[in-house]
Design an enzyme around this catalytic site. Structure first.
Site, PDB file in Angstrom:
ATOM      1  N   PHE A  37     -19.441  37.393  29.294  1.00 34.67           N
ATOM      2  CA  PHE A  37     -19.897  36.351  30.225  1.00 34.67           C
ATOM      3  C   PHE A  37     -21.348  36.548  30.637  1.00 34.67           C
ATOM      4  O   PHE A  37     -22.106  35.604  30.757  1.00 34.67           O
ATOM      5  CB  PHE A  37     -19.015  36.369  31.485  1.00 34.67           C
ATOM      6  CG  PHE A  37     -17.754  35.572  31.351  1.00 34.67           C
ATOM      7  CD1 PHE A  37     -17.477  34.847  30.197  1.00 34.67           C
ATOM      8  CD2 PHE A  37     -16.838  35.524  32.400  1.00 34.67           C
ATOM      9  CE1 PHE A  37     -16.312  34.111  30.075  1.00 34.67           C
ATOM     10  CE2 PHE A  37     -15.664  34.789  32.295  1.00 34.67           C
ATOM     11  CZ  PHE A  37     -15.404  34.090  31.130  1.00 34.67           C
ATOM     12  N   HIS A 122      -5.701  39.891  32.957  1.00 32.54           N
ATOM     13  CA  HIS A 122      -6.114  38.485  32.959  1.00 32.54           C
ATOM     14  C   HIS A 122      -5.345  37.665  31.921  1.00 32.54           C
ATOM     15  O   HIS A 122      -5.828  36.633  31.461  1.00 32.54           O
ATOM     16  CB  HIS A 122      -7.629  38.361  32.723  1.00 32.54           C
ATOM     17  CG  HIS A 122      -8.432  38.752  33.928  1.00 32.54           C
ATOM     18  ND1 HIS A 122      -9.781  39.024  33.891  1.00 32.54           N
ATOM     19  CD2 HIS A 122      -8.075  38.907  35.228  1.00 32.54           C
ATOM     20  CE1 HIS A 122     -10.209  39.337  35.105  1.00 32.54           C
ATOM     21  NE2 HIS A 122      -9.195  39.285  35.925  1.00 32.54           N
ATOM     22  N   CYS A 130       5.559  26.863  29.701  1.00 32.03           N
ATOM     23  CA  CYS A 130       5.790  25.597  30.404  1.00 32.03           C
ATOM     24  C   CYS A 130       5.692  25.832  31.908  1.00 32.03           C
ATOM     25  O   CYS A 130       6.353  26.733  32.440  1.00 32.03           O
ATOM     26  CB  CYS A 130       7.166  25.058  30.032  1.00 32.03           C
ATOM     27  SG  CYS A 130       7.564  23.557  30.946  1.00 32.03           S
ATOM     28  N   SER A 195     -17.730  46.424  31.365  1.00 38.65           N
ATOM     29  CA  SER A 195     -17.424  45.451  32.416  1.00 38.65           C
ATOM     30  C   SER A 195     -18.528  45.463  33.461  1.00 38.65           C
ATOM     31  O   SER A 195     -18.980  46.535  33.873  1.00 38.65           O
ATOM     32  CB  SER A 195     -16.091  45.771  33.093  1.00 38.65           C
ATOM     33  OG  SER A 195     -15.874  44.882  34.176  1.00 38.65           O
TER      34      SER A 195
HETATM   35  P1  NAD Z   1     -18.952  40.592  31.935  1.00 45.09           P
HETATM   36  O1  NAD Z   1     -19.435  39.635  30.909  1.00 45.09           O
HETATM   37  O2  NAD Z   1     -19.084  40.221  33.353  1.00 45.09           O
HETATM   38  O3  NAD Z   1     -19.683  41.989  31.720  1.00 45.09           O
HETATM   39  C1  NAD Z   1     -19.757  42.578  30.455  1.00 45.09           C
HETATM   40  C2  NAD Z   1     -20.591  43.831  30.589  1.00 45.09           C
HETATM   41  O4  NAD Z   1     -20.538  44.519  29.349  1.00 45.09           O
HETATM   42  C3  NAD Z   1     -22.056  43.567  30.899  1.00 45.09           C
HETATM   43  O5  NAD Z   1     -22.410  44.284  32.068  1.00 45.09           O
HETATM   44  C4  NAD Z   1     -22.813  44.072  29.650  1.00 45.09           C
HETATM   45  O6  NAD Z   1     -23.999  44.754  30.001  1.00 45.09           O
HETATM   46  C5  NAD Z   1     -21.828  45.031  29.051  1.00 45.09           C
HETATM   47  N1  NAD Z   1     -21.862  45.114  27.589  1.00 45.09           N
HETATM   48  C6  NAD Z   1     -22.057  44.110  26.681  1.00 45.09           C
HETATM   49  N2  NAD Z   1     -21.926  44.575  25.422  1.00 45.09           N
HETATM   50  C7  NAD Z   1     -21.659  45.906  25.528  1.00 45.09           C
HETATM   51  C8  NAD Z   1     -21.419  46.945  24.579  1.00 45.09           C
HETATM   52  N3  NAD Z   1     -21.413  46.711  23.277  1.00 45.09           N
HETATM   53  N4  NAD Z   1     -21.186  48.195  25.056  1.00 45.09           N
HETATM   54  C9  NAD Z   1     -21.192  48.464  26.387  1.00 45.09           C
HETATM   55  N5  NAD Z   1     -21.408  47.513  27.330  1.00 45.09           N
HETATM   56  C10 NAD Z   1     -21.630  46.263  26.913  1.00 45.09           C
HETATM   57  O7  NAD Z   1     -17.439  40.941  31.565  1.00 45.09           O
HETATM   58  P2  NAD Z   1     -16.211  41.342  32.497  1.00 45.09           P
HETATM   59  O8  NAD Z   1     -16.638  42.310  33.537  1.00 45.09           O
HETATM   60  O9  NAD Z   1     -15.102  41.683  31.584  1.00 45.09           O
HETATM   61  O10 NAD Z   1     -15.843  40.014  33.280  1.00 45.09           O
HETATM   62  C11 NAD Z   1     -15.766  38.775  32.616  1.00 45.09           C
HETATM   63  C12 NAD Z   1     -14.414  38.090  32.667  1.00 45.09           C
HETATM   64  O11 NAD Z   1     -14.334  37.200  31.532  1.00 45.09           O
HETATM   65  C13 NAD Z   1     -13.258  38.997  32.480  1.00 45.09           C
HETATM   66  O12 NAD Z   1     -12.176  38.458  33.131  1.00 45.09           O
HETATM   67  C14 NAD Z   1     -13.003  38.952  30.980  1.00 45.09           C
HETATM   68  O13 NAD Z   1     -11.662  39.108  30.667  1.00 45.09           O
HETATM   69  C15 NAD Z   1     -13.347  37.529  30.611  1.00 45.09           C
HETATM   70  N6  NAD Z   1     -13.876  37.461  29.213  1.00 45.09           N
HETATM   71  C16 NAD Z   1     -13.119  38.027  28.227  1.00 45.09           C
HETATM   72  C17 NAD Z   1     -13.583  38.056  26.923  1.00 45.09           C
HETATM   73  C18 NAD Z   1     -12.686  38.718  25.900  1.00 45.09           C
HETATM   74  O14 NAD Z   1     -11.468  38.693  26.027  1.00 45.09           O
HETATM   75  N7  NAD Z   1     -13.277  39.342  24.869  1.00 45.09           N
HETATM   76  C19 NAD Z   1     -14.822  37.514  26.624  1.00 45.09           C
HETATM   77  C20 NAD Z   1     -15.587  36.904  27.659  1.00 45.09           C
HETATM   78  C21 NAD Z   1     -15.081  36.926  28.973  1.00 45.09           C
END
Ligand code: NAD
Length: 251
Positions: A37, A122, A130, A195
């Site tokens: 995100f 999540h 449903c 995260s």
């Molecule tokens: P976030 O996007 O808020 O944060 C991701 C973090 O990961 C960032 O701080 C970034 O600097 C770091 N990052 C990016 N690539 C990286 C890497 N290769 N190695 C180490 N760090 C790295 O994500 P969040 O905190 O998970 O919150 C977003 C919400 O959206 C969550 O609920 C998540 O489940 C959901 N989401 C999920 C997916 C998925 O399932 N893959 C994708 C997008 C969003």
């Protein structure tokens, strides 16, 4: 402490911990081609507002908008493959170094890599259900119905509205979150990977563990209480930590 030593420190924390849990976020899956995100330039946040696209408000009040936008984000994760970081975590569980993975991700990549104990706080993108009778169906059925113009898709049993089993903004937290809370409370060490720790209530979990390690490319609000911070790609950081664990096992 130099960055070289930090991997050894994390390895020691893992070895000295009776129970280690890992908390992952979207950052662990960016190297599998799924945008997170909040990463600058590539994060989904820059293209749309996920709090809108993936909200119960849009899902229930404007289903066409949801199935044109948010649903496509969910489906885009279907064919992604686990990367090095997912595989290392699965192996660490097998070797007894970590007891579970708590994930905010909905992409199924921990399970695809072989992790067994995964708490999906999540939800997930394998199924829908449903909203009336609770029948669970494969997400593919929602996809077929939507592509046939059935919006919102309806339950074949009771004609109630089907929805993806993903926790949207506005939804209650699922049972897995309670279990994850319990895991975190009983842990000696939590390793947060990929995260931003900005999504509530998941961002309360790191505060429950005795020790904290953060592997994330950018800063998080919990950095100040972490025993170790590694600002690097998840796969790179985990491979270096594992080398120290192996050295300890052999020595
Ligand atoms: P976030 O996007 O808020 O944060 C991701 C973090 O990961 C960032 O701080 C970034 O600097 C770091 N990052 C990016 N690539 C990286 C890497 N290769 N190695 C180490 N760090 C790295 O994500 P969040 O905190 O998970 O919150 C977003 C919400 O959206 C969550 O609920 C998540 O489940 C959901 N989401 C999920 C997916 C998925 O399932 N893959 C994708 C997008 C969003």
């Amino acid at each position: 402490m130099g960055q070289e030593d930090v991997y050894e420190k994390v390895a020691r924390l893992i070895e000295n911990s009776k129970k280690t849990v890992v908390l992952t976020g979207a950052g662990i899956s960016t190297e599998s081609g799924i945008p997170d995100f909040r990463s600058p330039g590539t994060g989904l946040w820059e293209k749309m507002d996920p709090m809108e696209a993936l909200s119960t408000r849009v899902l229930y009040n404007d289903p066409k908008k949801f199935y044109d936008n948010g649903f496509k984000i969910l489906l885009s994760m279907k064919d992604a493959k686990p990367n090095k970081a997912h595989y290392i975590l699965a192996q660490l569980e097998k070797d007894g170094f970590i007891s579970s993975v708590i994930t905010q991700n909905i992409d199924n990549l921990h399970q695809k890599a072989g992790s067994k104990k995964v708490y999906e706080v999540h939800g997930q993108t394998r199924t829908g259900s449903c909203t009336n009778c609770g029948t669970v169906v494969p997400i593919d059925l929602l996809e077929v119905k939507v592509s046939n113009g059935e919006i919102p898709p309806k339950c074949d049993k009771c004609n109630g509205i089907l929805r993806p089993d993903v926790v949207m903004f506005g939804d209650q937290m699922p049972e897995d979150f309670e279990k994850a809370w319990h895991e975190a409370e009983n842990s000696d060490l939590m390793i947060v990977i990929g995260s931003s720790l900005t999504v509530s209530p998941v961002n309360f979990l790191p505060g429950l563990s005795k020790h904290l390690v953060i592997i994330n490319k950018s800063e998080t609000p919990e950095d100040r209480r972490a025993d170790a911070i590694i600002r690097e790609s998840a796969g790179e950081a985990l491979s270096k930590i594992v080398r120290y664990l192996k050295a300890a096992q052999q020595g």
